[in-house]
Design a protein around this motif. Structure first.
Motif, PDB file in Angstrom:
ATOM      1  N   TRP A 167       0.828  -1.206   0.000  1.00  0.00           N
ATOM      2  CA  TRP A 167       0.000   0.000   0.000  1.00  0.00           C
ATOM      3  C   TRP A 167       0.869   1.265   0.000  1.00  0.00           C
ATOM      4  O   TRP A 167       0.695   2.170   0.808  1.00  0.00           O
ATOM      5  N   ALA A 168       1.796   1.302  -0.939  1.00  0.00           N
ATOM      6  CA  ALA A 168       2.645   2.485  -1.100  1.00  0.00           C
ATOM      7  C   ALA A 168       1.805   3.672  -1.552  1.00  0.00           C
ATOM      8  O   ALA A 168       0.726   3.505  -2.127  1.00  0.00           O
ATOM      9  N   PRO A 169       2.263   4.883  -1.318  1.00  0.00           N
ATOM     10  CA  PRO A 169       1.514   6.064  -1.769  1.00  0.00           C
ATOM     11  C   PRO A 169       1.462   6.157  -3.291  1.00  0.00           C
ATOM     12  O   PRO A 169       2.346   5.647  -3.983  1.00  0.00           O
ATOM     13  N   GLU A 170       0.416   6.796  -3.775  1.00  0.00           N
ATOM     14  CA  GLU A 170       0.305   7.024  -5.208  1.00  0.00           C
ATOM     15  C   GLU A 170       1.522   7.803  -5.703  1.00  0.00           C
ATOM     16  O   GLU A 170       1.948   8.770  -5.077  1.00  0.00           O
ATOM     17  N   GLY A 171       2.083   7.357  -6.812  1.00  0.00           N
ATOM     18  CA  GLY A 171       3.237   8.040  -7.381  1.00  0.00           C
ATOM     19  C   GLY A 171       4.571   7.540  -6.870  1.00  0.00           C
ATOM     20  O   GLY A 171       5.618   8.047  -7.291  1.00  0.00           O
ATOM     21  N   ALA A 172       4.559   6.546  -5.986  1.00  0.00           N
ATOM     22  CA  ALA A 172       5.821   5.990  -5.496  1.00  0.00           C
ATOM     23  C   ALA A 172       6.584   5.340  -6.652  1.00  0.00           C
ATOM     24  O   ALA A 172       5.993   4.873  -7.624  1.00  0.00           O
ATOM     25  N   ALA A 173       7.900   5.303  -6.523  1.00  0.00           N
ATOM     26  CA  ALA A 173       8.743   4.774  -7.598  1.00  0.00           C
ATOM     27  C   ALA A 173       8.496   3.289  -7.834  1.00  0.00           C
ATOM     28  O   ALA A 173       8.734   2.777  -8.923  1.00  0.00           O
ATOM     29  N   HIS A 174       8.023   2.593  -6.814  1.00  0.00           N
ATOM     30  CA  HIS A 174       7.667   1.187  -6.997  1.00  0.00           C
ATOM     31  C   HIS A 174       6.552   0.842  -6.022  1.00  0.00           C
ATOM     32  O   HIS A 174       6.185   1.652  -5.170  1.00  0.00           O
ATOM     33  N   THR A 175       5.968  -0.324  -6.184  1.00  0.00           N
ATOM     34  CA  THR A 175       4.932  -0.781  -5.273  1.00  0.00           C
ATOM     35  C   THR A 175       5.385  -2.099  -4.643  1.00  0.00           C
ATOM     36  O   THR A 175       6.368  -2.698  -5.062  1.00  0.00           O
ATOM     37  N   GLY A 176       4.658  -2.531  -3.655  1.00  0.00           N
ATOM     38  CA  GLY A 176       5.014  -3.781  -3.000  1.00  0.00           C
ATOM     39  C   GLY A 176       6.015  -3.590  -1.888  1.00  0.00           C
ATOM     40  O   GLY A 176       6.212  -2.490  -1.369  1.00  0.00           O
ATOM     41  N   GLU A 177       6.670  -4.670  -1.515  1.00  0.00           N
ATOM     42  CA  GLU A 177       7.591  -4.650  -0.386  1.00  0.00           C
ATOM     43  C   GLU A 177       8.819  -3.787  -0.667  1.00  0.00           C
ATOM     44  O   GLU A 177       9.183  -3.554  -1.821  1.00  0.00           O
TER      45      GLU A 177
END
Length: 549
Positions: free
Chosen positions: A225-235
């Protein structure tokens, strides 16, 4: 927050976003190749020059390093990007009522804290209520949401937050680590337990915090549940993260150059060019928003209660030259109370006040400090012009102790005697709300022009019942009115106009002595990549990774 510990009465609150970053290195291109890309695994070790005193909980502590230490473990409802735009995070969307007194948030489903507790509307309510609870003794976050009335749980994924008045800075405040969402189960612990460990839903889980040593973490498995616009998602990429406290500049720099650590905070300004010239290393600079590193005179008692004396001190000392010579250009001299990277910064202040010792002498004469004693200090009715400066040298960073001694020497030339009043942090926390000082120094990082309300609104004057940041103890009805009007509008141009008026007034009143604009000087070694930035200009590690041997 300057920061060091809980208050920067000489303990800086350091504490920050930069709209422009500059990195200097040739390490990848000099080697003829770029790194292969993010890889999972390994440990990144980072060294900082200070720590959050004895309290880790950002709901309680004002220290920027408390935000640095807890951000890996804490998510927020929203995030803030480098252009000041708000993005979804634990909240997927939100609406604001027509009267701007109620914010309604729709929350993510499926989020869990690292202790297994589910994230929901009750958790949001528990966190906001915890921040404003007098028992929490919040020294920062509570002041950011002073008009807070309460939160209403509509259903498990909908929460309404109510204010007693329009409150436009709320979303930008929510984006900071000081409003990081902690497990409601953990919030039921005594406050001193929270000072040792916080539990969140972030990409890392805190293993252990040891005072004066540092803090360790491991990757939060299943983070999604990374923030919108994060460089990647997941762990997170890293298996582990370790942040060490190394207060001595030369030792911290040596740990970087020798490869003992992968990165350091606060590259010593005198060594910046040396590090930039090393192909194995990188220096990245972030200019901090919010209050500059400033000196605040007590405008209500002592010599600085006289505006002319305040003006004489400000204009009779060549702050700009001292800063340039001491910091080798790493920090720029400050023109006003807030930094250029802060929304609402008034550029017209640049060049408004000038070094003028002759004018300072005339002002002191007019104020009645026309005599001189055998040591050259100004006198009035047989009393020496003495300034009591609450400065805890043991916690000074960025050579602020050396800077203070140079200011002391220059002040003597125009007739001021500066006495450094030391003591423990707790002793100063007793003196501060009583106004038992003439001068205090700190920086105050915040990515919104509303930082001016923290610093100069009458309601922010510290008292025994309330911790406030208005160290100048300024009470000005016009300033209060302009700051109140800024809360009522979301029109950025209107807010900037109001904030400019505040900056002009506090400058005219010499209610602040601007010193320098704080830049976060991040040094990294060749194996470290992907370190990001928090809105308050300190590093984040969700996207960080290390090259594997």
């Amino acid at each position: 927050m300057s920061t060091n510990t809980r208050l920067s009465i000489g303990v800086s609150l350091l504490g920050v976003l930069a709209l422009a970053a500059c990195g200097t290195t040739g390490r990848d291109t000099a080697a003829g190749k770029a790194p292969a890309g993010p890889v999972k695994g390994g440990t990144l070790t980072f060294a900082v020059n200070t720590e959050p005193s004895t309290c880790l909980d950002p709901h309680q502590s004002p220290a920027d390093v408390a935000g640095l230490f807890t951000r890996p473990a804490l998510d927020s409802l929203v995030s803030l990007d480098g252009e000041g735009r708000i993005h979804p995070w634990l909240a997927t969307k939100w609406t604001v009522s027509p009267d701007q007194k109620t914010y309604t948030f729709t929350l993510r489903d499926g989020v869990k804290f690292s202790d297994g507790t589910a994230f929901d509307a009750e958790a949001v309510k528990a966190n906001l209520d915890h921040i404003v609870d007098p028992a929490t003794k919040s020294q920062l976050a509570a002041g950011y949401i002073e008009p807070y009335k309460g939160s209403e749980v509509v259903d498990p994924h909908t929460v309404k937050v109510h204010f007693s008045r329009p409150y436009s800075p709320f979303l930008s405040a929510l984006a900071t680590a000081y409003f990081g969402i902690e497990s409601p189960r953990s919030l039921k612990q005594p406050q001193d337990a929270l000072c040792k460990k916080v539990v969140g839903s972030g990409p890392f889980v805190i293993d252990e915090y040891v005072v004066q040593k540092g803090i360790t973490y491991h990757r939060n498995p299943g983070y999604a549940w990374a923030p919108e616009g994060a460089a990647h998602t997941g762990e997170a990429y890293l298996d582990k993260l370790e942040i060490k406290v190394i207060t001595e500049d030369s030792v911290r720099l040596g740990a970087l150059t020798s490869g003992q650590v992968d990165g350091i905070a606060s590259v010593p300004p005198v060594n910046v060019k040396q590090v930039q010239g090393d192909p194995r290393l990188t220096v990245t600079t972030r200019q901090a928003p919010g209050g500059n590193y400033n000196y605040y005179p007590n405008t209500t008692s002592g010599p600085f209660a006289d505006k002319r004396v305040r003006q004489a001190f400000r204009d009779g000392i060549d702050f700009a030259t001292i800063v340039k010579n001491l910091y080798f250009g790493a920090f720029q001299p400050a023109a006003g109370p807030i930094s250029p990277s802060t929304d609402g910064y008034d550029k017209t202040l640049e060049g408004k006040t000038k070094y003028d010792p002759a004018a300072a002498a005339r002002l002191l004469d007019e104020a009645g400090w026309s005599g001189k004693d055998a040591e050259g200090y100004r006198t009035k009715d047989g009393r020496r012009l003495t300034i009591r400066w609450g400065f805890l040298k043991a916690f000074a960073r960025e050579q602020r102790d050396t800077l203070a001694e140079q200011i002391q020497a220059e002040a003597k030339k125009i007739g001021f005697e500066i006495q450094f009043v030391s003591g423990t942090v707790n002793e100063w926390l007793e003196k501060y709300p009583k106004g038992d000082y003439d001068l205090i120094d700190f920086s105050w990082q915040r990515a919104d022009g509303d930082t001016l309300r923290n610093l100069f609104d009458t309601s922010a004057i510290p008292t025994a019942a309330k911790f406030g940041q208005n160290a100048a103890r300024l009470s000005d009805k016009d300033v209060d009115g302009w700051l109140s009007d800024a809360l009522d509008t979301t029109d950025q141009a209107k807010r900037a106009e109001l904030y400019a008026k505040v900056q002009q007034r506090v400058t005219d009143e010499a209610a602040v002595f601007p010193v320098y604009v704080f830049n976060y000087l991040l040094g990294t070694g060749k194996k470290a990549h992907g370190i990001g930035w928090e809105p308050q200009a300190y590093p984040t590690f969700y996207g960080a990774w290390v090259e594997q041997a």
